[in-house]
Design a protein around this motif. Structure first.
Motif, mmCIF file in Angstrom:
data_model
loop_
_atom_site.group_PDB
_atom_site.id
_atom_site.type_symbol
_atom_site.label_atom_id
_atom_site.label_comp_id
_atom_site.label_asym_id
_atom_site.label_seq_id
_atom_site.Cartn_x
_atom_site.Cartn_y
_atom_site.Cartn_z
ATOM 1 N N GLU C 188 0.827 -1.203 0.000
ATOM 2 C CA GLU C 188 0.000 0.000 0.000
ATOM 3 C C GLU C 188 0.867 1.260 0.000
ATOM 4 O OE1 GLU C 188 -3.324 0.436 -0.315
ATOM 5 O OE2 GLU C 188 -3.156 -1.664 -0.886
ATOM 6 N N ASN C 189 1.947 1.221 0.801
ATOM 7 C CA ASN C 189 2.825 2.380 0.877
ATOM 8 C C ASN C 189 3.504 2.632 -0.456
ATOM 9 O OD1 ASN C 189 2.092 2.374 3.501
ATOM 10 N ND2 ASN C 189 4.032 1.571 4.283
ATOM 11 N N ALA C 190 3.976 1.555 -1.085
ATOM 12 C CA ALA C 190 4.626 1.707 -2.383
ATOM 13 C C ALA C 190 3.656 2.302 -3.391
ATOM 14 C CB ALA C 190 5.146 0.364 -2.871
ATOM 15 N N LYS C 191 2.392 1.837 -3.315
ATOM 16 C CA LYS C 191 1.382 2.363 -4.248
ATOM 17 C C LYS C 191 1.122 3.835 -3.986
ATOM 18 C CE LYS C 191 -1.394 -1.565 -5.671
ATOM 19 N NZ LYS C 191 -2.552 -2.359 -5.289
ATOM 20 N N ALA C 192 1.088 4.213 -2.704
ATOM 21 C CA ALA C 192 0.845 5.615 -2.380
ATOM 22 C C ALA C 192 1.970 6.476 -2.940
ATOM 23 C CB ALA C 192 0.740 5.792 -0.869
ATOM 24 N N GLY C 193 3.224 5.967 -2.825
ATOM 25 C CA GLY C 193 4.346 6.709 -3.390
ATOM 26 C C GLY C 193 4.197 6.876 -4.885
ATOM 27 N N ASN C 194 3.822 5.799 -5.557
ATOM 28 C CA ASN C 194 3.620 5.880 -7.007
ATOM 29 C C ASN C 194 2.540 6.881 -7.344
ATOM 30 O OD1 ASN C 194 5.547 4.111 -7.769
ATOM 31 N ND2 ASN C 194 4.196 2.334 -7.780
#
Lengths: 103, 172, 670
Positions: C188-194
């Motif tokens: 989820e965090n990686a997606k938020a960064g993207n």
């Protein structure tokens, strides 16, 4: 300034020697002799350089000759080293036996 | 006949003969010896062109060092005897044809005598142009372009020396 | 506006302001991990944290010196350039034709103000992070990114040309991405960064086009040049490279730049990334996604304010977008249950206020709100972080409550932040928000409407912040049975809270309507009165009184409402599930869903179509055809490769013969 022997004579001689060298390179199967023929070709070119240098009164022709001699010396050293290692691996130096360039 | 012309023919005819013998001998050792003769004659030719220093280099480096290397390798590989190592048939004919074609090109187009307008040669350049001093000064003259090629030649020789060792030595 | 560039005595060390954080970044990035390994965990972390904090605070000290140096000059002369490369006068970066970009810093009131905010608030948050992140295994990486962010942000603020500003702009975007997805183990965090990175790209396209348009119109990228031919020099005189500056040209460039500002500063409809950005560690949310980076859009608009001032339509759009975003985000903040999400939407809302100020032409007021907002929003985020830290990672307000007695310092500082953002009279937010609303009332013909909506939004702001306080601190404890005992945070986290709380109290006093020192300081970089007519339709006294009334009413109404609801739920669950307006707000007014449906799903389908028909069908077919033809030709040509040396030699001779014959015959014919 005219010369006893005109420059054309030297150039024609140079051309003849060069053609003899080409004939040797194209017909011999012994790589050592092929090298010798290449030396003949280089020498023919040297003759042309020196003759033209004399004709134009420019020392550059002689310097070219010496640079060519230096390169020829290096080339012979490498070439003969290749021949020696070729002989070691294949027990012959016949150029028509060596088709290593085909991978 | 002026003596210079006589000397030219006395050198030129044996030179061509030696060159032909180099490529016709069966025995590589013979070829090598004819090549030595050829080179010595060429050194004489350089002398007649008043290039004394180059003539000396020709004798020392070519007829001396390089040819000794040739002979040495021939003896090392025990190739002294006569050998049938000429291209046969079509290959031979093709090689000769190429050589003759080149000769025809030279002669046919007259390139060997074209462009030779009057040079700047003087009695002085003829007398002194080929001494070691004249060549040396020209070689290191910063006004002339020879210094850099000269230095590069040293690197070429170094690479050749290293390369020859790498190639010929069994184990480093 | 057209004063020549001055020479500052302090110019030779201006490079150190962004340079020190860069040095900190390099040291920590490459040796931080090794340091922690060799010195042992505790000591290594202490060294890394101290180094990272020290470089930023040192930058702050230098910024203060630069400010003092600047204050010694006459106000209209406060503009200088300084090299960003040590020991060099000017280091060229790009020299192409007429374009010349150098690594230079523009030192003027705006850039120095931003340097002070970034390094000052940034330094405090660094200090806070040494405590907050102390248990994280990637401690050095975090501080490396943090220092890199400070460096990029300072380049953004100090850059002397649009291009250098863009470098900083992208740099902070990169750091934002790196820090949002700092805990990348969780997808989820990686997606938020993207998401943050990609949504920002949309705005960046506008910024880039704006840069190119500026280059085409003004023939330079520098803001000010020594010969007075910089973008802002020309724009202030109403000139371009060729001929006068038309309204259409100014509108085009400022509209493109505003698109960039919308992306970075999370304005509708590009606001969707900011709430997701809360996936990062809380210090990141405080520093990057509240106090500094997201205000970059406001800074950029203010920097280009001379241009915006000549595009009245764009100004109106800016004001409308700002106002709409402010109200829109405030209503969402009313419904969120994650404490950081509430603050995130609050940030979006406050940024909307700033753009409302810009749109009203009150760039000084907008920058004032940037400053005060940096104080109190950083304070609120750090307070929220302290709560989360004390609860070992709990972020849901439904499982908080009654925390006031466990963490006294956090509670009291949060209380000040709450009062400041709500606009309690005398505190920082009161002065800046009131200034913006007062100027908004002066917008021609719709000013009073804007004022009314803005005032209503201010009321909502007070209410949702009261809701946050009630749910977190006042109501009955609703901690799960198995939760850790809540505890107060270490001193390294409390000290920044106290300093920021003090700033939130007194910070607004530099910009009161009486003797507005702040606005006078910024005046040299803003468009003059001859260019842009700004006025307040509401008298000072009335505006201030109304603002105070609204704030107190909102806080009182909130407090009263939650006092009667000990469970801290105002509406029954059934109402929440069925009431359409509440549901729409709780679902973020479907903005994310719409963006998802149109861009993510639609884009995916379009990409699938392209992959299937254009890529696989056409491009691959072409590539395969090239391969087949090559293989066919190779089959023919392989006959030529015998491997015999003499064959090659002969071929070579034959080739040489042909070339020679051609050359000789050619020469003979001439």
């Amino acid at each position: 300034m005219s010369f006893a022997v005109p420059t054309e004579h030297y150039l024609l001689l140079s051309a003849v020697l060069f053609c003899i060298g080409v004939a040797g390179v194209a017909t011999k199967r012994n790589p050592i002799v092929v090298f010798m023929c290449i030396e003949i070709m280089l020498n023919a070119a040297n003759l042309g350089f020196v003759a033209l240098g004399r004709h134009f009164g420019d020392v550059g022709g002689q310097i070219y000759t010496m640079l060519i001699i230096a390169v020829a010396a290096g080339e012979v050293a490498i070439g003969l080293a290749i021949i020696v290692s070729l002989f070691r691996t294949r027990e012959t130096i016949d150029l028509d036996e060596a088709d290593l360039l085909k991978l | 006949m002026r003596p210079g012309v006589l000397i030219f023919w006395l050198l030129a005819v044996p030179m061509v003969a030696c060159a032909l013998l180099v490529i016709t001998s069966r025995n590589p050792l013979r070829s090598a010896l004819f090549l030595v003769a050829h080179m010595l004659l060429l050194a004489g030719m350089f002398l007649s062109l008043s290039a004394q220093y180059v003539a000396a280099v020709q004798v020392v480096v070519y007829a001396g060092a390089i040819m000794v290397l040739f002979v040495f390798v021939i003896m090392l590989l025990n190739l002294g005897g006569a050998q049938k190592m000429d291209a046969a048939g079509l290959g031979w004919a093709l090689g000769i044809a190429m050589s003759l074609g080149l000769a025809a090109l030279f002669v046919g187009t007259g390139v060997w005598k074209s462009g030779l307008h009057a040079g700047k040669a003087t009695a002085k350049t003829l007398a002194q142009g080929g001494t070691a001093q004249a060549v040396g000064f020209a070689l290191f003259d910063p006004e002339l372009p020879w210094l850099f090629p000269f230095e590069v030649a040293s690197i070429v020789l170094l690479m050749a020396a290293v390369g020859a060792i790498v190639l010929a030595k069994r184990k480093l | 506006m057209n004063a020549p560039l001055q020479d500052l005595a302090i110019a030779p060390i201006v490079w150190a302001i962004p340079g020190l954080p860069l040095i900190g970044f390099v040291l920590i990035m490459f040796w931080g991990g090794g340091l922690v390994r060799t010195l042992g965990d505790a000591r290594g972390r202490r060294v890394v944290g101290t180094l990272a904090t020290a470089v930023v605070l040192l930058s702050f000290v230098i910024s203060v010196f630069v400010l003092l140096e600047l204050l010694r000059l006459e106000p209209e002369q406060r503009r200088a350039v300084a090299s960003l490369v040590p020991l060099m006068d000017r280091m060229p970066w790009i020299e192409v034709g007429p374009v010349s970009v150098q690594f230079l810093a523009l030192v003027d009131p705006l850039s120095v103000l931003m340097c002070l905010i970034v390094t000052g608030v940034g330094g405090l948050i660094h200090l806070y992070a040494t405590g907050y992140m102390s248990h994280d295994r990637d401690y050095p990486r975090f501080f490396a990114y943090f220092n890199l962010f400070i460096f990029a942000m300072l380049v953004l603020c100090l850059g002397e040309s649009l291009l250098l500003m863009f470098v900083g702009w992208e740099g902070v975007g990169l750091c934002s991405y790196l820090l949002i997805s700092f805990w990348f183990d969780d997808e989820e965090n990686a997606k938020a960064g993207n998401k943050a990175f990609i949504v920002n790209r949309v705005g960046d396209v506008g910024f880039m086009l704006g840069i190119l348009a500026s280059l085409a119109v003004f023939g330079t990228l520098s803001f000010h040049t020594a010969d007075g031919r910089g973008i802002l020099d020309l724009a202030a005189r109403g000139e371009t490279l060729s001929g006068p500056l038309t309204v259409a040209t100014a509108s085009l460039i400022s509209a493109l730049l505003f698109l960039g500002a919308c992306g970075k500063s999370a304005q509708f409809p590009l606001h969707i990334w900011l709430p997701d950005a809360m996936a990062g560690p809380t210090p990141v949310s405080a520093l990057i996604h509240a106090a500094t980076m997201v205000t970059a859009g406001v800074v950029m608009v203010t920097r280009m304010s001379v241009l915006f001032a000549q595009a009245p339509v764009v100004l109106l759009v800016v004001a409308a977008v700002g106002l709409f975003t402010a109200l829109f985000a405030a209503t969402i903040a009313l419904t969120q249950t994650d404490i950081k999400k509430v603050l995130a939407y609050s940030t979006v809302s406050q940024l909307g206020f700033m753009f409302l100020g810009c749109g009203a032409g009150a760039f000084g007021a907008a920058m004032f709100h940037v400053t005060t907002h940096a104080f109190f929003k950083a304070l609120l985020f750090l307070g929220a972080g302290s709560v989360i830290h004390g609860l070992s990672g709990e972020q849901d307000m439904r499982r908080m409550g009654g925390l006031g007695r466990y963490m006294k310092v956090t509670y009291w500082t949060m209380l000040i932040g709450w009062a400041a953002i709500s606009g309690f009279p005398g505190l920082a937010g009161y002065w800046s928000k009131d200034a913006i609303l007062a100027f908004a009332s002066g917008i021609p013909s719709i000013g009073m409407f804007m004022y009314a909506v803005g005032a209503f939004t201010a009321f909502v702001t007070g209410f949702y912040m009261t809701r946050l306080m009630a749910k977190t601190f006042w109501s009955a404890p609703r901690l799960p049975e198995d939760a850790h005992h809540p505890h107060e945070s270490p001193p390294s986290m409390l000290l920044p809270l106290i300093i920021l709380a003090a700033l939130s109290v007194v910070g607004g006093l530099i910009g009161t309507p009486w003797g507005n020192a702040f606005e006078r300081f910024l005046e040299p970089v803003l468009p003059g009165a001859d260019m842009l007519h700004v006025h307040e339709a509401i008298p000072h006294g009335v505006g201030l009184a109304l603002g105070a009334l609204i704030a107190i009413a909102a806080m009182a109404a909130g407090a009263a409402a939650y006092r009667r609801a000990p469970s801290a739920e105002l509406l029954p669950a059934t109402v929440k599930a069925t009431q359409p307006i509440y549901r729409a707000a709780a679902n973020l007014w479907y903005a994310d869903a719409a963006a998802n449906a149109v861009f993510v799903q639609g884009g995916g389908r379009f990409a699938g179509f392209v992959a299937r028909w254009i890529d696989k069908g056409f491009v691959d077919g072409l590539v395969n055809a090239v391969g087949v033809v090559t293989a066919f030709l190779a089959e023919i040509a392989r006959g030529g490769q015998s491997g015999y040396v003499r064959f090659y030699a002969k071929t070579m001779i034959a080739g040489a013969l042909i070339v020679l014959a051609y050359a000789l015959i050619q020469a003979g014919m001439r």
